[in-house]
Scaffold this motif. Sequence first.
Motif, PDB file in Angstrom:
ATOM      1  N   ILE A 177      49.757  29.087  44.030  1.00 20.12           N
ATOM      2  CA  ILE A 177      48.810  30.450  43.397  1.00 20.12           C
ATOM      3  C   ILE A 177      49.387  31.719  43.872  1.00 20.12           C
ATOM      4  N   LEU A 178      49.759  32.589  43.105  1.00 23.67           N
ATOM      5  CA  LEU A 178      50.284  33.816  43.231  1.00 23.67           C
ATOM      6  C   LEU A 178      49.158  35.075  42.786  1.00 23.67           C
ATOM      7  N   THR A 179      48.645  35.559  44.015  1.00 20.18           N
ATOM      8  CA  THR A 179      47.480  36.766  43.460  1.00 20.18           C
ATOM      9  C   THR A 179      48.503  38.131  43.444  1.00 20.18           C
ATOM     10  N   ILE A 180      47.954  38.935  42.502  1.00 18.92           N
ATOM     11  CA  ILE A 180      48.631  40.140  42.321  1.00 18.92           C
ATOM     12  C   ILE A 180      47.315  41.380  41.963  1.00 18.92           C
ATOM     13  N   ASP A 181      47.213  41.922  43.088  1.00 21.67           N
ATOM     14  CA  ASP A 181      46.053  42.834  42.871  1.00 21.67           C
ATOM     15  C   ASP A 181      46.711  44.260  43.139  1.00 21.67           C
ATOM     16  N   GLY A 182      45.784  45.064  42.792  1.00 20.26           N
ATOM     17  CA  GLY A 182      46.341  46.593  42.679  1.00 20.26           C
ATOM     18  C   GLY A 182      45.327  47.540  41.761  1.00 20.26           C
ATOM     19  N   PRO A 183      45.533  48.706  42.083  1.00 22.29           N
ATOM     20  CA  PRO A 183      44.525  49.615  40.957  1.00 22.29           C
ATOM     21  C   PRO A 183      45.011  49.788  39.585  1.00 22.29           C
ATOM     22  N   SER A 184      44.360  50.559  38.960  1.00 16.46           N
ATOM     23  CA  SER A 184      44.780  50.607  37.458  1.00 16.46           C
ATOM     24  C   SER A 184      46.050  51.248  37.284  1.00 16.46           C
ATOM     25  N   GLY A 185      46.856  50.898  36.206  1.00 16.04           N
ATOM     26  CA  GLY A 185      48.004  51.372  35.798  1.00 16.04           C
ATOM     27  C   GLY A 185      49.383  51.026  36.611  1.00 16.04           C
ATOM     28  N   VAL A 186      49.161  50.253  37.548  1.00 21.27           N
ATOM     29  CA  VAL A 186      50.140  50.167  38.551  1.00 21.27           C
ATOM     30  C   VAL A 186      51.154  49.275  38.010  1.00 21.27           C
ATOM     31  N   GLY A 187      50.958  48.397  37.111  1.00 26.26           N
ATOM     32  CA  GLY A 187      51.938  47.587  36.354  1.00 26.26           C
ATOM     33  C   GLY A 187      51.478  46.061  36.859  1.00 26.26           C
ATOM     34  N   LYS A 188      50.446  45.604  37.327  1.00 27.39           N
ATOM     35  CA  LYS A 188      50.316  44.325  37.714  1.00 27.39           C
ATOM     36  C   LYS A 188      50.391  43.185  36.609  1.00 27.39           C
ATOM     37  N   GLY A 189      50.229  43.709  35.270  1.00 21.37           N
ATOM     38  CA  GLY A 189      49.963  42.904  34.281  1.00 21.37           C
ATOM     39  C   GLY A 189      51.520  42.750  33.779  1.00 21.37           C
TER      40      GLY A 189
ATOM     41  N   ARG B 168      41.708  42.599  40.777  1.00 19.83           N
ATOM     42  CA  ARG B 168      41.363  43.500  41.884  1.00 19.83           C
ATOM     43  C   ARG B 168      40.929  42.842  43.231  1.00 19.83           C
ATOM     44  N   ASP B 169      40.603  41.551  42.941  1.00 18.27           N
ATOM     45  CA  ASP B 169      39.948  40.861  43.970  1.00 18.27           C
ATOM     46  C   ASP B 169      40.487  39.250  44.018  1.00 18.27           C
ATOM     47  N   MET B 170      41.787  39.108  43.469  1.00 26.83           N
ATOM     48  CA  MET B 170      42.333  37.852  43.485  1.00 26.83           C
ATOM     49  C   MET B 170      42.639  37.369  44.733  1.00 26.83           C
ATOM     50  N   GLY B 171      43.201  37.999  45.508  1.00 29.70           N
ATOM     51  CA  GLY B 171      43.702  37.684  46.885  1.00 29.70           C
ATOM     52  C   GLY B 171      42.347  37.666  48.008  1.00 29.70           C
ATOM     53  N   THR B 172      41.524  38.621  47.630  1.00 28.09           N
ATOM     54  CA  THR B 172      40.387  38.682  48.707  1.00 28.09           C
ATOM     55  C   THR B 172      39.357  37.746  48.337  1.00 28.09           C
ATOM     56  N   VAL B 173      38.912  37.334  47.243  1.00 34.71           N
ATOM     57  CA  VAL B 173      37.786  36.479  46.845  1.00 34.71           C
ATOM     58  C   VAL B 173      38.057  35.490  45.874  1.00 34.71           C
TER      59      VAL B 173
ATOM     60  N   GLU C 204      38.397  54.995  42.238  1.00 29.41           N
ATOM     61  CA  GLU C 204      37.428  55.469  43.231  1.00 29.41           C
ATOM     62  C   GLU C 204      36.175  54.499  43.099  1.00 29.41           C
ATOM     63  N   ARG C 205      35.865  54.222  41.804  1.00 28.51           N
ATOM     64  CA  ARG C 205      34.812  53.498  41.436  1.00 28.51           C
ATOM     65  C   ARG C 205      34.893  51.815  41.945  1.00 28.51           C
ATOM     66  N   ASP C 206      36.222  51.169  41.613  1.00 29.16           N
ATOM     67  CA  ASP C 206      36.599  49.911  42.094  1.00 29.16           C
ATOM     68  C   ASP C 206      36.768  49.815  43.470  1.00 29.16           C
ATOM     69  N   SER C 207      37.281  50.812  44.170  1.00 29.16           N
ATOM     70  CA  SER C 207      37.444  50.708  45.468  1.00 29.16           C
ATOM     71  C   SER C 207      36.166  50.818  46.322  1.00 29.16           C
ATOM     72  N   SER C 208      35.273  51.685  45.895  1.00 27.20           N
ATOM     73  CA  SER C 208      33.994  51.949  46.768  1.00 27.20           C
ATOM     74  C   SER C 208      32.867  51.157  46.495  1.00 27.20           C
ATOM     75  N   ARG C 209      33.097  50.341  45.364  1.00 27.40           N
ATOM     76  CA  ARG C 209      31.521  49.330  45.080  1.00 27.40           C
ATOM     77  C   ARG C 209      31.573  48.588  46.377  1.00 27.40           C
ATOM     78  N   LYS C 210      30.218  47.833  46.438  1.00 21.31           N
ATOM     79  CA  LYS C 210      29.845  47.115  47.335  1.00 21.31           C
ATOM     80  C   LYS C 210      30.520  45.696  47.144  1.00 21.31           C
ATOM     81  N   ASN C 211      30.445  45.027  45.871  1.00 24.22           N
ATOM     82  CA  ASN C 211      30.812  43.794  45.680  1.00 24.22           C
ATOM     83  C   ASN C 211      32.228  43.663  45.343  1.00 24.22           C
ATOM     84  N   SER C 212      33.012  42.951  45.929  1.00 27.74           N
ATOM     85  CA  SER C 212      34.394  42.687  45.918  1.00 27.74           C
ATOM     86  C   SER C 212      35.473  44.116  45.782  1.00 27.74           C
ATOM     87  N   PRO C 213      35.344  45.174  46.653  1.00 30.18           N
ATOM     88  CA  PRO C 213      35.993  46.243  46.329  1.00 30.18           C
ATOM     89  C   PRO C 213      37.565  45.849  46.253  1.00 30.18           C
TER      90      PRO C 213
END
Length: 227
Positions: free
Chosen positions: A4-16, A130-135, A182-191
């Motif tokens: 399994i390879l997880t690729i996380d990151g903010p929007s528009g970074v080119g993850k897809g 956003r949380d593939m590698g952390t959760v 900001e919203r995706d990083s500061s949320r309580k659940n799986s930021p």
Amino acid sequence: MNNILTIDGPSGVGKGTIARVMAQKLGWDLLDSGAIYRAFALAVDAKGVDIDDEKALEKIAHTLDLAFKTEVGSELVSVFLEGKDISKTLRTEQTGEMASKIAAIGVVRSALLKRQQDFAQASGLVADGRDMGTVVFAEAAFKVFLTASAQERAERRLKQLQAQDTVGIMSQILADVVARDERDSSRKNSPLKPAEDALIIDTTELSIDEVVAQVSALVTKSQSLSG
Ligand code: DC
């Protein structure tokens, strides 16, 4: 979970894009977890459910009738919600915004967790989000976290929109990108944050091929170490 390879990151970074190229290279399956959150947001919107109604949200998450189909000979993935092709609506900024808001709700994330984990295949999986590698795949052998400046990500997004003949206003896209991060990083659940064991790649000055080379090196290096 050594395939399994997880690729996380903010929007528009080119993850897809990177996830798609890596899945092709490795011959592994692909999970675009953002598409699940986007489709879920569309389903909630279509049913007119109040986002404070946690019971109703849970029910929709558990019964979400979602299918991904790849045309033979094409790299385009079509997404079907209750049999209806929602691929176009799925990718709009407005849907991304709705998904980001609804993805902050704890019951939504727990209800969609198993659905994402079920994508794990014996033949291998590349999962982006956003949380593939952390959760979701915290035990994955290979973890990457992509970053790029907000300006660069907004420019990439603008180019993407222009390629789809959609008009975008740079200042608006930049403001949206920053607000969503900001919203995706500061949320309580799986930021949104890098897993402790993730390789962090700043892609601001890198081409797609250069990023792919670094991610490939990570997978090859550990495969040769264990083999
Ligand atoms: O990657 P994307 O832009 O398609 O994702 C849309 C939104 O869905 C994103 O802003 C936050 C949410 N999301 C999430 O919370 N967790 C994921 N693993 C993937 C997406």
